[in-house]
Design a protein around this motif. Structure first.
Motif, PDB file in Angstrom:
ATOM      1  N   PRO A 296       0.835  -1.200   0.000  1.00 25.79           N
ATOM      2  CA  PRO A 296       0.000   0.000   0.000  1.00 25.79           C
ATOM      3  C   PRO A 296       0.872   1.254   0.000  1.00 25.79           C
ATOM      4  O   PRO A 296       2.096   1.171  -0.068  1.00 25.79           O
ATOM      5  CB  PRO A 296      -0.764  -0.143   1.313  1.00 25.79           C
ATOM      6  N   TRP A 297       0.224   2.409   0.112  1.00 24.19           N
ATOM      7  CA  TRP A 297       0.951   3.672   0.015  1.00 24.19           C
ATOM      8  C   TRP A 297       1.341   4.238   1.375  1.00 24.19           C
ATOM      9  O   TRP A 297       2.172   5.135   1.447  1.00 24.19           O
ATOM     10  CB  TRP A 297       0.077   4.719  -0.721  1.00 24.19           C
TER      11      TRP A 297
ATOM     12  N   LEU B 284       6.643  -1.205   3.887  1.00 22.40           N
ATOM     13  CA  LEU B 284       5.738  -2.309   3.547  1.00 22.40           C
ATOM     14  C   LEU B 284       6.087  -2.995   2.220  1.00 22.40           C
ATOM     15  O   LEU B 284       5.483  -3.995   1.866  1.00 22.40           O
ATOM     16  CB  LEU B 284       4.287  -1.819   3.576  1.00 22.40           C
TER      17      LEU B 284
ATOM     18  N   LYS C 137       5.363  -5.041  -6.154  1.00 24.96           N
ATOM     19  CA  LYS C 137       4.457  -4.116  -6.851  1.00 24.96           C
ATOM     20  C   LYS C 137       4.093  -3.010  -5.861  1.00 24.96           C
ATOM     21  O   LYS C 137       3.295  -3.219  -4.949  1.00 24.96           O
ATOM     22  CB  LYS C 137       3.200  -4.877  -7.287  1.00 24.96           C
ATOM     23  N   PRO C 138       4.709  -1.802  -6.020  1.00 26.89           N
ATOM     24  CA  PRO C 138       4.370  -0.709  -5.096  1.00 26.89           C
ATOM     25  C   PRO C 138       3.004  -0.104  -5.438  1.00 26.89           C
ATOM     26  O   PRO C 138       2.416  -0.429  -6.471  1.00 26.89           O
ATOM     27  CB  PRO C 138       5.471   0.333  -5.339  1.00 26.89           C
TER      28      PRO C 138
ATOM     29  N   GLU D  11       0.294   2.684  -6.593  1.00 30.28           N
ATOM     30  CA  GLU D  11       0.235   3.742  -7.609  1.00 30.28           C
ATOM     31  C   GLU D  11      -0.025   5.121  -6.967  1.00 30.28           C
ATOM     32  O   GLU D  11       0.089   6.144  -7.632  1.00 30.28           O
ATOM     33  CB  GLU D  11      -0.837   3.431  -8.665  1.00 30.28           C
TER      34      GLU D  11
ATOM     35  N   ARG E  85      -3.470  -5.928 -11.112  1.00 30.42           N
ATOM     36  CA  ARG E  85      -4.331  -7.087 -11.351  1.00 30.42           C
ATOM     37  C   ARG E  85      -3.530  -8.254 -11.963  1.00 30.42           C
ATOM     38  O   ARG E  85      -3.613  -9.387 -11.501  1.00 30.42           O
ATOM     39  CB  ARG E  85      -5.467  -6.670 -12.293  1.00 30.42           C
TER      40      ARG E  85
ATOM     41  N   ILE F  93      -9.960  -9.711  -3.270  1.00 32.87           N
ATOM     42  CA  ILE F  93      -9.727  -9.888  -4.717  1.00 32.87           C
ATOM     43  C   ILE F  93      -8.395 -10.615  -4.931  1.00 32.87           C
ATOM     44  O   ILE F  93      -8.295 -11.547  -5.730  1.00 32.87           O
ATOM     45  CB  ILE F  93      -9.699  -8.507  -5.430  1.00 32.87           C
TER      46      ILE F  93
ATOM     47  N   GLU G  58      -2.008  -8.935   4.887  1.00 32.04           N
ATOM     48  CA  GLU G  58      -1.848  -7.952   5.972  1.00 32.04           C
ATOM     49  C   GLU G  58      -2.870  -6.866   5.691  1.00 32.04           C
ATOM     50  O   GLU G  58      -2.640  -5.978   4.872  1.00 32.04           O
ATOM     51  CB  GLU G  58      -0.417  -7.399   5.964  1.00 32.04           C
ATOM     52  N   LEU G  59      -4.010  -6.934   6.357  1.00 34.48           N
ATOM     53  CA  LEU G  59      -5.141  -6.077   5.995  1.00 34.48           C
ATOM     54  C   LEU G  59      -5.409  -5.012   7.057  1.00 34.48           C
ATOM     55  O   LEU G  59      -4.591  -4.783   7.945  1.00 34.48           O
ATOM     56  CB  LEU G  59      -6.377  -6.952   5.763  1.00 34.48           C
ATOM     57  N   GLY G  60      -6.549  -4.373   6.968  1.00 32.20           N
ATOM     58  CA  GLY G  60      -6.853  -3.262   7.878  1.00 32.20           C
ATOM     59  C   GLY G  60      -8.039  -3.577   8.774  1.00 32.20           C
ATOM     60  O   GLY G  60      -8.295  -4.728   9.100  1.00 32.20           O
TER      61      GLY G  60
ATOM     62  N   GLU H 207     -13.135   1.648   8.481  1.00 32.44           N
ATOM     63  CA  GLU H 207     -11.814   2.007   9.007  1.00 32.44           C
ATOM     64  C   GLU H 207     -11.610   3.500   8.732  1.00 32.44           C
ATOM     65  O   GLU H 207     -11.776   3.957   7.595  1.00 32.44           O
ATOM     66  CB  GLU H 207     -10.746   1.177   8.286  1.00 32.44           C
TER      67      GLU H 207
ATOM     68  N   PHE I 198      -8.782   5.584   9.099  1.00 31.66           N
ATOM     69  CA  PHE I 198      -7.543   5.825   8.348  1.00 31.66           C
ATOM     70  C   PHE I 198      -7.281   7.316   8.139  1.00 31.66           C
ATOM     71  O   PHE I 198      -6.949   7.784   7.044  1.00 31.66           O
ATOM     72  CB  PHE I 198      -7.590   5.098   6.995  1.00 31.66           C
TER      73      PHE I 198
HETATM   74  P1  NAD Z   1      -5.443  -0.915  -1.257  1.00 38.03           P
HETATM   75  O1  NAD Z   1      -6.034  -2.223  -0.870  1.00 38.03           O
HETATM   76  O2  NAD Z   1      -6.297   0.057  -1.974  1.00 38.03           O
HETATM   77  O3  NAD Z   1      -4.145  -1.124  -2.172  1.00 38.03           O
HETATM   78  C1  NAD Z   1      -3.070  -1.945  -1.771  1.00 38.03           C
HETATM   79  C2  NAD Z   1      -2.330  -2.451  -2.995  1.00 38.03           C
HETATM   80  O4  NAD Z   1      -3.210  -3.287  -3.738  1.00 38.03           O
HETATM   81  C3  NAD Z   1      -1.843  -1.363  -3.949  1.00 38.03           C
HETATM   82  O5  NAD Z   1      -0.530  -1.679  -4.384  1.00 38.03           O
HETATM   83  C4  NAD Z   1      -2.800  -1.486  -5.112  1.00 38.03           C
HETATM   84  O6  NAD Z   1      -2.220  -1.131  -6.351  1.00 38.03           O
HETATM   85  C5  NAD Z   1      -3.103  -2.974  -5.121  1.00 38.03           C
HETATM   86  N1  NAD Z   1      -4.347  -3.344  -5.796  1.00 38.03           N
HETATM   87  C6  NAD Z   1      -5.463  -2.593  -5.967  1.00 38.03           C
HETATM   88  N2  NAD Z   1      -6.386  -3.303  -6.669  1.00 38.03           N
HETATM   89  C7  NAD Z   1      -5.834  -4.503  -6.942  1.00 38.03           C
HETATM   90  C8  NAD Z   1      -6.287  -5.676  -7.630  1.00 38.03           C
HETATM   91  N3  NAD Z   1      -7.490  -5.744  -8.180  1.00 38.03           N
HETATM   92  N4  NAD Z   1      -5.449  -6.725  -7.694  1.00 38.03           N
HETATM   93  C9  NAD Z   1      -4.226  -6.685  -7.143  1.00 38.03           C
HETATM   94  N5  NAD Z   1      -3.737  -5.606  -6.479  1.00 38.03           N
HETATM   95  C10 NAD Z   1      -4.541  -4.535  -6.373  1.00 38.03           C
HETATM   96  O7  NAD Z   1      -4.887  -0.290   0.099  1.00 38.03           O
HETATM   97  P2  NAD Z   1      -4.225   1.125   0.341  1.00 38.03           P
HETATM   98  O8  NAD Z   1      -5.264   2.184   0.253  1.00 38.03           O
HETATM   99  O9  NAD Z   1      -3.008   1.257  -0.466  1.00 38.03           O
HETATM  100  O10 NAD Z   1      -3.759   0.954   1.876  1.00 38.03           O
HETATM  101  C11 NAD Z   1      -4.593   1.187   2.959  1.00 38.03           C
HETATM  102  C12 NAD Z   1      -5.114  -0.081   3.577  1.00 38.03           C
HETATM  103  O11 NAD Z   1      -4.042  -0.958   3.861  1.00 38.03           O
HETATM  104  C13 NAD Z   1      -5.804   0.149   4.900  1.00 38.03           C
HETATM  105  O12 NAD Z   1      -6.948  -0.668   4.976  1.00 38.03           O
HETATM  106  C14 NAD Z   1      -4.771  -0.279   5.923  1.00 38.03           C
HETATM  107  O13 NAD Z   1      -5.301  -0.669   7.161  1.00 38.03           O
HETATM  108  C15 NAD Z   1      -4.123  -1.413   5.210  1.00 38.03           C
HETATM  109  N6  NAD Z   1      -2.764  -1.635   5.716  1.00 38.03           N
HETATM  110  C16 NAD Z   1      -2.504  -2.778   6.404  1.00 38.03           C
HETATM  111  C17 NAD Z   1      -1.243  -2.979   6.944  1.00 38.03           C
HETATM  112  C18 NAD Z   1      -0.897  -4.219   7.728  1.00 38.03           C
HETATM  113  O14 NAD Z   1       0.297  -4.423   8.002  1.00 38.03           O
HETATM  114  N7  NAD Z   1      -1.845  -5.047   8.098  1.00 38.03           N
HETATM  115  C19 NAD Z   1      -0.249  -2.019   6.753  1.00 38.03           C
HETATM  116  C20 NAD Z   1      -0.566  -0.874   6.041  1.00 38.03           C
HETATM  117  C21 NAD Z   1      -1.826  -0.697   5.519  1.00 38.03           C
END
Ligand code: NAD
Length: 477
Positions: free
Chosen positions: A121-122, A128, A146-147, A149, A182, A203, A218-220, A350, A352
């Motif tokens: 994520p960002w 991360l 994959k960082p 966007e 994706r 997904i 690792e989700l939120g 959440e 955030f």
């Molecule tokens: P996000 O789920 O929108 O994006 C995360 C990553 O997934 C990005 O690199 C994005 O490009 C990719 N992505 C988006 N659509 C995709 C698809 N269809 N297939 C594959 N990859 C895809 O999350 P975000 O907004 O970047 O980050 C915030 C979230 O992350 C919050 O919910 C936060 O709690 C969670 N988070 C969890 C941890 C942890 O360690 N558990 C750490 C940091 C952030």
């Protein structure tokens, strides 16, 4: 020159195929792994300022101190821990042998899985991407990252610095163009570590499932604070304010909302507001306070507060009215919400961001029941001195992790696993836990020539009968 390290960005599929082919050729030695980890260490150390600047540019403003503490130094710490323990982690592990198989022996042999994909994520873009990479490299894997966007300047810098120090067959950073995320998730990795939202996690898990690729997710989610009657409210206020406002609340384990004894709601909210003011002043447009990542997230947080107020909540902010320039720099003023109800989005999603609902409870069981009626949280924070009350909460709630009498710090314990549970994640990493996650721990049984137990071939006779009696005795059957 190798076609895949040529100036033109190599195709992701081609790199993946090459990494897979090389990974099937045998595990890298300890020396090779240490070399990769040391190059990663140098990469982070030599580019610390550039990374802080790129991340700050992507955010609009990111506190440099927070980038150094939570990203570059954190990753350096993970690298130091991994290099210091690598030989022990890689060594075959002894496992006890049951009586009937003695003097045979059991060993657990750690082996690299092969090619590990990392989707990040960002919000802490360096930590991360690279902390999971440290686990994967230590375990002997080849790695593709994959960082996000949402942090294009960081992603570009990371791509360049990694390409300068690593062959793409060792470690590769992809682009962030539309469609990459994706198709990346659809590659048949040997392991995929995804950090991000629960929504996208579903997904990614589905895409990985089609390849039977094991995932660490690792989700939120909404991480609660429970303040016990036995807690010192001044101390709690400072610690919750810090945990909440680090990175302007854009932290996966940030305290999302707080439960305090009903009679203390107002005084706790006042102390929390005072602590926020003490830390960041009355003007959030200062160097220590981070901007919201983009306009979409700023508007999302603004809408959450507006929704709560429209439904009868009260908002306390460190300064009012808002100055338009703050919004221009996406500095969202720290906000406390009083009177939040389940009908408000602030209690459904959440947060955030730098907003925290403070709720009252008559009895601690109400807070426990609330938590258990919702998704398992990623983190839980309990404050107080009453050990029985603390143990009750620890026993009756399930969360990714807990810090007692502070926020965030369970995450920074190098010897503890980091990971959620249920909707907040699956699997874990950091330190040895990360090494194990990214390894196949292969059980190997070495049969002894002295042991005759396994020689019980048909036709079964009296010897088999005696052995069955012995097994019945040993198994309690
Ligand atoms: P996000 O789920 O929108 O994006 C995360 C990553 O997934 C990005 O690199 C994005 O490009 C990719 N992505 C988006 N659509 C995709 C698809 N269809 N297939 C594959 N990859 C895809 O999350 P975000 O907004 O970047 O980050 C915030 C979230 O992350 C919050 O919910 C936060 O709690 C969670 N988070 C969890 C941890 C942890 O360690 N558990 C750490 C940091 C952030």
């Amino acid at each position: 020159m190798d076609a895949l390290t040529d100036a033109a960005p190599p195709a992701i599929d081609a790199v993946f195929r090459r990494q897979v082919a090389l990974s099937r050729g045998g595990p890298p030695s300890a020396a090779e792994r240490l070399d990769r980890l040391n190059r990663l260490r140098a990469l982070v150390r030599d580019n610390e300022k550039a990374f802080a600047a790129a991340i700050s540019a992507d955010f609009g403003h990111r506190s440099t101190v927070e980038t150094v503490m939570a990203e570059t130094l954190f990753v350096q710490g993970e690298i130091r821990h991994a290099t210091g323990h690598l030989k022990r982690w890689m060594a075959p592990r002894k496992v006890a042998t049951q009586l009937q198989f003695m003097p045979g022996k059991n060993r657990l042999l750690p082996q690299p899985l092969g090619v590990v994909g990392i989707i990040a994520p960002w919000n802490y873009p360096l930590q991360l991407t690279l902390a999971p990479a440290v686990s994967a490299i230590a375990a002997g894997n080849r790695v593709m990252i994959k960082p996000s966007e949402l942090v294009p300047q960081f992603a570009q810098l990371m791509r360049e610095t990694v390409a300068a120090k690593f062959d793409v067959a060792e470690l590769m950073v992809t682009g962030i163009e539309d469609g990459v995320a994706r198709s990346f998730a659809e590659l048949p990795f040997d392991h995929l570590l995804f950090t991000g939202s629960t929504r996208v996690g579903r997904i990614v898990a589905a895409a990985a499932g089609r390849n039977l690729t094991p995932v660490t997710l690792e989700l939120g989610g909404k991480s609660p604070v429970i303040v016990d009657r036995s807690a010192d409210l001044d101390q709690v206020a400072a610690r919750v304010a810090y945990g909440k406002l680090l990175n302007a609340g854009q932290t996966c384990i940030a305290p999302d909302y707080a439960f305090v004894p009903q009679a203390s709601v107002e005084s706790f909210a006042d102390k929390l507001l005072a602590a926020m003011r003490r830390f960041y002043g009355a003007n959030p447009d200062n160097a220590d306070y981070t901007s919201i990542i983009n306009d979409r997230h700023y508007v999302r947080i603004e809408a959450m507060v507006a929704d709560a107020m429209a439904k009868g909540a009260r908002a306390l902010q460190i300064a009012a009215p808002h100055v338009p320039e703050w919004k221009g720099r996406r500095k969202f003023p720290p906000t406390i919400i009083l009177g939040a109800t389940p009908q408000m989005t602030v209690m459904q999603e959440e947060i955030f961001g730098p907003v925290i609902p403070v709720l009252g409870y008559a009895e601690p069981i109400e807070a426990i029941a609330h938590i258990n009626a919702h998704d398992r949280p990623l983190a839980l924070y309990w404050f107080g001195e009453d050990a029985a009350a603390r143990d009750e909460v620890l026993a009756r709630t399930v969360s990714g992790g807990v810090t007692v009498n502070d926020c965030l710090f369970h995450f920074t314990q190098g010897n503890q696993p980091m990971g959620g549970v249920g909707a907040s994640g699956t699997g874990a990493y950091h330190g040895e836990w990360g090494f194990n996650t990214m390894s196949k721990l292969k059980p190997v049984f070495y049969r002894s020539p002295l042991n005759r137990f396994a020689d019980l071939y048909p036709p079964y006779g009296g010897k088999m009968k005696r052995m069955t009696s012995l097994m019945r005795l040993l198994s309690g059957g």
